[in-house]
Every structure is written in structure tokens, then in C-alpha cells.
Design a protein around this motif. Sequence first.
Motif, PDB file in Angstrom:
ATOM      1  N   GLU A 169       0.824  -1.202   0.000  1.00 12.24           N
ATOM      2  CA  GLU A 169       0.000   0.000   0.000  1.00 12.24           C
ATOM      3  C   GLU A 169       0.864   1.260   0.000  1.00 12.24           C
ATOM      4  N   ALA A 170       1.975   1.221   0.754  1.00  8.96           N
ATOM      5  CA  ALA A 170       2.869   2.379   0.776  1.00  8.96           C
ATOM      6  C   ALA A 170       3.457   2.630  -0.606  1.00  8.96           C
ATOM      7  N   ARG A 171       3.814   1.553  -1.304  1.00  7.76           N
ATOM      8  CA  ARG A 171       4.373   1.710  -2.653  1.00  7.76           C
ATOM      9  C   ARG A 171       3.292   2.221  -3.615  1.00  7.76           C
ATOM     10  N   LEU A 172       2.070   1.723  -3.462  1.00  8.23           N
ATOM     11  CA  LEU A 172       0.979   2.188  -4.316  1.00  8.23           C
ATOM     12  C   LEU A 172       0.705   3.675  -4.114  1.00  8.23           C
ATOM     13  N   GLU A 173       0.811   4.150  -2.880  1.00  2.00           N
ATOM     14  CA  GLU A 173       0.566   5.567  -2.601  1.00  2.00           C
ATOM     15  C   GLU A 173       1.591   6.444  -3.315  1.00  2.00           C
ATOM     16  N   LYS A 174       2.825   5.973  -3.432  1.00  2.00           N
ATOM     17  CA  LYS A 174       3.843   6.728  -4.159  1.00  2.00           C
ATOM     18  C   LYS A 174       3.625   6.637  -5.666  1.00  2.00           C
ATOM     19  N   TYR A 175       3.185   5.458  -6.120  1.00  2.00           N
ATOM     20  CA  TYR A 175       3.113   5.189  -7.549  1.00  2.00           C
ATOM     21  C   TYR A 175       1.887   5.814  -8.214  1.00  2.00           C
ATOM     22  N   ARG A 176       0.725   5.767  -7.560  1.00  2.00           N
ATOM     23  CA  ARG A 176      -0.520   6.176  -8.204  1.00  2.00           C
ATOM     24  C   ARG A 176      -0.479   7.589  -8.776  1.00  2.00           C
ATOM     25  N   PRO A 177      -0.022   8.602  -8.005  1.00  2.00           N
ATOM     26  CA  PRO A 177      -0.009   9.950  -8.610  1.00  2.00           C
ATOM     27  C   PRO A 177       0.956  10.064  -9.781  1.00  2.00           C
ATOM     28  N   MET A 178       2.047   9.318  -9.767  1.00  2.00           N
ATOM     29  CA  MET A 178       2.990   9.361 -10.883  1.00  2.00           C
ATOM     30  C   MET A 178       2.345   8.762 -12.128  1.00  2.00           C
ATOM     31  N   ARG A 179       1.669   7.651 -11.946  1.00  2.00           N
ATOM     32  CA  ARG A 179       0.982   7.007 -13.067  1.00  2.00           C
ATOM     33  C   ARG A 179      -0.109   7.908 -13.617  1.00  2.00           C
ATOM     34  N   ASP A 180      -0.901   8.536 -12.727  1.00  3.78           N
ATOM     35  CA  ASP A 180      -2.014   9.368 -13.179  1.00  3.78           C
ATOM     36  C   ASP A 180      -1.517  10.584 -13.946  1.00  3.78           C
TER      37      ASP A 180
END
Length: 275
Positions: A103-114
Motif C-alpha cells: 500500500e505504501a508503494r501504491l501511494e507513491k506510484y498512483r499519482p505518478m501514473r495518473d
Amino acid sequence: MVGLPPATASAPAPPPSFGSTAFLPLVQAAIPPDRAEICRLSVDIVRSNVDRGVKAILPHIDLVREKLPLCPIDDVLELPSLALGLVAAAGRITTAASEREIEARLEKYRPMRDLTLRQLEIFADLKLVPRQRVAAIRRGSGPVDSARDGVDIAGVFHELAASLDGKHPFSPDYLAVMAEHASWLLVQLRPRGAQQRSSERSSEAVVRDQFWTVIHQRHDHLREAGVAVFGFRQLDTHVPPIGARSSSAAQAPGTAKPGSPAPATAAGPELTADP
């Protein structure tokens, strides 16, 4: 110490450092799995020392070609990209992460992907990138599909780098970090097969070792070039041994812990990733 000629403006630049995917066929073709040396060094120190050595000889390529006409200098200049591939391959050798880590990695990744996907959609509207390709990335849902998007998005920016240069705010480091987040998530989120016997190397470990073997071989040529430019006495200062640990090599800019994305360096007004 050998006298150094002034750096020339025409000195070639090293290839773009987006190595894990682009160089995978090369290392797999060059090194059969049973000939791959096991990498026992810190991949981040290897990458730091490789980058340092290539940057040191880069302004003096003409001197290297003159003194060492048989030195495969083009192979040497690919070392930074191969080292990035090594770090990426090592990052895939992971134990199962906890839900909190994912979940911590997803929180960093999601805004970059979006952000990057929205930028590609703008480019598609402007006919700067293929609309169907961007639409295919947007399709699908769920964490696995989202992680796959990051790899695909970085691939589009890399392939069209020349035509998109100066038209978006994302630095190469930002895109590389996003791709590393995505690759890590793909490994963690995909269903795992049966556990392997401890005596066997996983397929991920074999890929890491294939990258390492090619780098190790080519680094010998980098050191030869270093001798031609700097002489034996100054060699280690400018082109360090591949596993050398020092304050500058152990924590040079652009390095990170194994399995983690490299922190980005500032690049003018471009977006850069958080460490």
C-alpha cells in the motif's frame, strides 16, 4: 599521470539509461543461464562505480580510440544503461511484501501514473503519440493493470523521447522511478507459483546474474580505457574498481537500496521523483 587533452564538444553521450527492458534480450543472448556469474556485490555500488567511470572517460573518447583502437568503446558506453538494468533485475528478486509495504508503494506510484498517463492523453489529442496506444493503456482496472500501465507509460516516453523532448515536465529520473515502482508492484501483486528449492536460482536471479556478467566483462574494458586516459596511479580515483566502497561510491547521487527505486536528481524545471 598522462596529460589530458581538453574535452571536446563533440564527445559522444552515453546511451539513455533506461536499461532493464531494452537490454534484456542482449544479456540473455550473450550469457547462457549456466554461464552467468552470481552477483555478490551491492548492485547500487556497482551502478555508482560504473557511472563514475564512464563519466570520467567520456570527454576523452578520442584519446581512448587513438591509444586503444581495439577497445570496444561503444560497449563501454552502454555500461550505465546495463547497470540500471542490473538494479531493476535485482529489484525483482523479492520476498513477499506485507500489505502495508504494498500500500505504501501504491501511494507513491498512483499519482505518478495518473500524471504521466494524463499527459500522454493530451499528447494523443494533439496527435503527438498514437491515440490507440494510449487508449490501450487506459483500459482495464485493478492494481495489477495499474502497475502494468506504469511500465507501458515509461516505454512510450522512452521510445518517443526525441519528438517529445521539451514538451512535458517529466525528467528521465522521474519516469525511471515510476517504472521501478510499477515493476516492483507487478512482482508483488501477481499470483506466485510453487516455491522453489533453495538450491535453485530463480529466473529473476538468473536475469540479474546475466546483467552482472556482461557488466563485469565490459568493466574490464572501461578500466583499460581509464589507464589510457589517467594512467595507473590515478586510475582508481577516476575509474574505481567495480566493487569499490567509498563515501562517494556507496552513496552517490542516483543510487538506492536494492529493490528500491533510485532517488532522482534535480533537472531544472522538470518534475523529479521523491527519494
